[in-house]
Structures are given as C-alpha cells and as structure tokens.
Design a protein around this motif. Structure first.
Motif, PDB file in Angstrom:
ATOM      1  N   PHE A   1      48.639  37.738  45.689  1.00 46.98           N
ATOM      2  CA  PHE A   1      47.562  37.816  46.675  1.00 46.98           C
ATOM      3  C   PHE A   1      47.253  36.433  47.239  1.00 46.98           C
ATOM      4  N   GLN A   2      47.232  35.427  46.385  1.00 45.88           N
ATOM      5  CA  GLN A   2      46.908  34.073  46.841  1.00 45.88           C
ATOM      6  C   GLN A   2      47.970  33.535  47.805  1.00 45.88           C
ATOM      7  N   GLU A   3      49.232  33.900  47.592  1.00 43.48           N
ATOM      8  CA  GLU A   3      50.280  33.443  48.496  1.00 43.48           C
ATOM      9  C   GLU A   3      50.209  34.149  49.851  1.00 43.48           C
ATOM     10  N   MET A   4      49.779  35.393  49.851  1.00 45.06           N
ATOM     11  CA  MET A   4      49.715  36.170  51.086  1.00 45.06           C
ATOM     12  C   MET A   4      48.405  35.987  51.844  1.00 45.06           C
ATOM     13  N   LEU A   5      47.400  35.414  51.199  1.00 45.73           N
ATOM     14  CA  LEU A   5      46.079  35.285  51.812  1.00 45.73           C
ATOM     15  C   LEU A   5      46.088  34.566  53.162  1.00 45.73           C
ATOM     16  N   PRO A   6      46.798  33.445  53.330  1.00 43.83           N
ATOM     17  CA  PRO A   6      46.798  32.798  54.654  1.00 43.83           C
ATOM     18  C   PRO A   6      47.348  33.696  55.765  1.00 43.83           C
TER      19      PRO A   6
ATOM     20  N   LEU B   1      39.551  41.555  52.308  1.00 46.60           N
ATOM     21  CA  LEU B   1      41.018  41.587  52.220  1.00 46.60           C
ATOM     22  C   LEU B   1      41.471  41.984  50.819  1.00 46.60           C
ATOM     23  N   GLU B   2      40.815  41.431  49.797  1.00 47.69           N
ATOM     24  CA  GLU B   2      41.209  41.749  48.429  1.00 47.69           C
ATOM     25  C   GLU B   2      40.910  43.213  48.098  1.00 47.69           C
ATOM     26  N   LYS B   3      39.826  43.730  48.636  1.00 44.70           N
ATOM     27  CA  LYS B   3      39.459  45.124  48.374  1.00 44.70           C
ATOM     28  C   LYS B   3      40.475  46.071  48.998  1.00 44.70           C
ATOM     29  N   ASN B   4      41.036  45.713  50.139  1.00 48.54           N
ATOM     30  CA  ASN B   4      41.961  46.593  50.861  1.00 48.54           C
ATOM     31  C   ASN B   4      43.409  46.433  50.461  1.00 48.54           C
TER      32      ASN B   4
ATOM     33  N   MET C   1      46.202  37.469  60.379  1.00 46.81           N
ATOM     34  CA  MET C   1      46.321  38.785  60.999  1.00 46.81           C
ATOM     35  C   MET C   1      44.970  39.479  61.164  1.00 46.81           C
ATOM     36  N   HIS C   2      44.042  39.185  60.268  1.00 49.38           N
ATOM     37  CA  HIS C   2      42.708  39.809  60.290  1.00 49.38           C
ATOM     38  C   HIS C   2      41.638  38.727  60.233  1.00 49.38           C
ATOM     39  N   PRO C   3      41.427  37.991  61.323  1.00 48.45           N
ATOM     40  CA  PRO C   3      40.516  36.834  61.301  1.00 48.45           C
ATOM     41  C   PRO C   3      39.050  37.199  61.061  1.00 48.45           C
ATOM     42  N   ASP C   4      38.651  38.417  61.351  1.00 45.42           N
ATOM     43  CA  ASP C   4      37.248  38.802  61.180  1.00 45.42           C
ATOM     44  C   ASP C   4      36.929  39.273  59.764  1.00 45.42           C
TER      45      ASP C   4
END
Length: 57
Positions: free
Chosen positions: A34-39, A53-56, A44-47
């Motif tokens: 998750f930490q690698e994909m977070l940026p 993001l973690e919940k979804n 992709m989802h700036p709002d």
C-alpha cells in the motif's frame, strides 16, 4: 454427455487452482504494498484522503 461433464469439471478445477495460485502470489512480499502504491493512488484520486484510499483498497 459424460465426456462433456468430465471436461467441464476439469476446466473448473484447473481455473480454480489457477485462481488460488494467483491469489496466493499477490500476498507475497514481491508485490506492491500500500505504501508503494500510495503516490500513484493519490495522483489518480487527488480529492481522496489517505484514510479513504486505504479503506477502498
């Protein structure tokens, strides 16, 4: 009819085994965390917040 049923059962067994192997492979340390994909997710989802993001995921 019997050959057709055996073929269908064999195909289901092979696809089921392939799905299990794929799912087991995605949970390994070699995959993206998750930490690698977070940026990328934030781009992709700036709002969205990090919690959203973690919940979804």
């Amino acid at each position: 009819m019997k050959k057709w049923a055996v073929g269908l059962f064999s195909a289901a067994l092979i696809l089921g085994a392939g799905t299990a192997v794929f799912a087991a492979g995605n949970n390994s340390e070699d995959g993206f965390s998750f930490q690698e994909m977070l940026p990328f997710m934030e781009k992709m989802h700036p709002d969205s917040t990090k919690a959203d993001l973690e919940k979804n995921v």
